[in-house]
Design a protein around this motif. Structure first.
Motif, PDB file in Angstrom:
ATOM      1  N   SER A  88     104.696  90.474  54.690  1.00 47.30           N
ATOM      2  CA  SER A  88     104.384  91.900  54.779  1.00 47.30           C
ATOM      3  C   SER A  88     105.550  92.669  54.189  1.00 47.30           C
ATOM      4  O   SER A  88     106.631  92.707  54.798  1.00 47.30           O
ATOM      5  CB  SER A  88     104.154  92.315  56.234  1.00 47.30           C
ATOM      6  OG  SER A  88     103.937  93.715  56.316  1.00 47.30           O
ATOM      7  N   CYS A 120      96.718  95.134  50.222  1.00 46.46           N
ATOM      8  CA  CYS A 120      96.808  93.682  50.145  1.00 46.46           C
ATOM      9  C   CYS A 120      97.002  93.283  48.685  1.00 46.46           C
ATOM     10  O   CYS A 120      96.195  93.652  47.827  1.00 46.46           O
ATOM     11  CB  CYS A 120      95.553  93.012  50.708  1.00 46.46           C
ATOM     12  SG  CYS A 120      95.656  91.201  50.768  1.00 46.46           S
ATOM     13  N   ILE A 123      98.371  86.314  57.342  1.00 45.58           N
ATOM     14  CA  ILE A 123      97.587  87.348  56.662  1.00 45.58           C
ATOM     15  C   ILE A 123      96.137  87.320  57.132  1.00 45.58           C
ATOM     16  O   ILE A 123      95.512  88.365  57.329  1.00 45.58           O
ATOM     17  CB  ILE A 123      97.657  87.182  55.133  1.00 45.58           C
ATOM     18  CG1 ILE A 123      99.114  87.235  54.663  1.00 45.58           C
ATOM     19  CG2 ILE A 123      96.832  88.256  54.435  1.00 45.58           C
ATOM     20  CD1 ILE A 123      99.838  88.521  55.002  1.00 45.58           C
ATOM     21  N   TYR A 140     100.405  93.958  52.843  1.00 46.71           N
ATOM     22  CA  TYR A 140     100.414  92.517  53.061  1.00 46.71           C
ATOM     23  C   TYR A 140     100.260  91.808  51.720  1.00 46.71           C
ATOM     24  O   TYR A 140      99.529  92.274  50.844  1.00 46.71           O
ATOM     25  CB  TYR A 140      99.269  92.111  54.000  1.00 46.71           C
ATOM     26  CG  TYR A 140      99.301  92.849  55.317  1.00 46.71           C
ATOM     27  CD1 TYR A 140     100.004  92.346  56.401  1.00 46.71           C
ATOM     28  CD2 TYR A 140      98.643  94.076  55.460  1.00 46.71           C
ATOM     29  CE1 TYR A 140     100.053  93.038  57.606  1.00 46.71           C
ATOM     30  CE2 TYR A 140      98.687  94.773  56.653  1.00 46.71           C
ATOM     31  CZ  TYR A 140      99.396  94.248  57.725  1.00 46.71           C
ATOM     32  OH  TYR A 140      99.444  94.939  58.911  1.00 46.71           O
ATOM     33  N   GLU A 163      95.919  89.115  60.369  1.00 48.85           N
ATOM     34  CA  GLU A 163      96.011  90.565  60.203  1.00 48.85           C
ATOM     35  C   GLU A 163      94.698  91.145  59.690  1.00 48.85           C
ATOM     36  O   GLU A 163      94.205  92.153  60.205  1.00 48.85           O
ATOM     37  CB  GLU A 163      97.152  90.902  59.230  1.00 48.85           C
ATOM     38  CG  GLU A 163      98.537  90.617  59.772  1.00 48.85           C
ATOM     39  CD  GLU A 163      98.914  91.536  60.920  1.00 48.85           C
ATOM     40  OE1 GLU A 163      98.609  92.745  60.847  1.00 48.85           O
ATOM     41  OE2 GLU A 163      99.518  91.047  61.890  1.00 48.85           O
TER      42      GLU A 163
END
Length: 237
Positions: free
Chosen positions: A47, A213, A93, A53, A96
């Motif tokens: 992150s 992302c 990830i 991310y 998340e």
């Protein structure tokens, strides 16, 4: 015999994109050793800060693969890397992403039409499509690029911010969804200037949460290879 070996690599596709070695088995671009290395790197999802991310850290292997996607005319590399990332392998990830309010709206960072003609596809859109398939969601082209900007790859953080300032505008549907999460998608996160400019284009009163992302997180000090690749493409036009 060197010429024969080179012809064999070309015809049979036995050269690993990761290490450059000749392998009897590729999957489909990497040898077994590089596949193992990629799997190790996938567990290190990072992150860069805030709500951003990245699926992989920038390493020699991941740098070569993202260059193959961005400059080598291999759009399938986006799906390959996403499927080998922590987004689908139970890593940080993936956890998340699973907690973001659903549905997920993957918004790729748009390319200027001149750059799109140059590359033939938008690598961010390929990544967004792969993410939508593997974690659920849909691709939404809710951003437009207004201006053609010079390559970001050898600029300071402040210069990057000036370079992309006001470069994007929203292209929202008439009926905006009332729930879910917007995920701005790009290939490489370095200083965050590009994705921050995209977020700013949505405006302060945008009703949905916005995340970022990217495929790779690159330390700002290690972008020389990207600059060289960009220059090579521009000279070859």
């Amino acid at each position: 015999m060197r010429w024969f070996e080179n012809v064999g690599r070309f015809v049979f596709g036995t050269e690993c994109l990761g290490c450059g070695g000749v392998a009897e088995r590729l999957d489909p671009w990497l040898c077994p050793d590089c596949i193992k290395e990629l799997e190790r790197e996938s567990k290190a999802g990072v992150s860069p800060g805030g709500d951003a991310y990245s699926l992989f850290p920038m390493r020699p292997l991941t740098r070569r693969l993202v260059h193959a996607l961005k400059y080598g005319g291999i759009p399938g590399m986006a799906t390959y890397l996403v499927r080998h990332s922590s987004a689908v392998r139970g890593g940080f990830i993936g956890e998340e992403l699973s907690m973001f309010p659903k549905p997920l709206y993957f918004v790729p960072v748009p390319l200027h039409r001149a750059r799109l003609r140059e590359r033939g596809y938008n690598q961010a859109e390929k990544i967004a499509s792969a993410l939508a398939v593997v974690v659920g969601g849909r691709v939404c082209r809710w951003l437009r690029r207004k201006t053609f900007v010079v390559s970001q790859t050898k600029l300071s953080k402040e210069a990057r911010e000036r370079n992309v300032s006001d470069a994007f505008e929203c292209a929202l549907p008439k009926e905006l969804p009332v729930r879910g999460t917007v995920v701005v998608v790009d290939d490489v996160f370095t200083t965050g200037a590009t994705t921050s400019a995209c977020i700013a284009a949505f405006g302060h009163d945008f009703p949905l949460p916005i995340k970022v992302c990217t495929l790779i997180y690159d330390e700002p000090a290690s972008v020389t290879a990207d600059y060289v690749a960009d220059c090579r493409m521009e000279w070859n036009l």
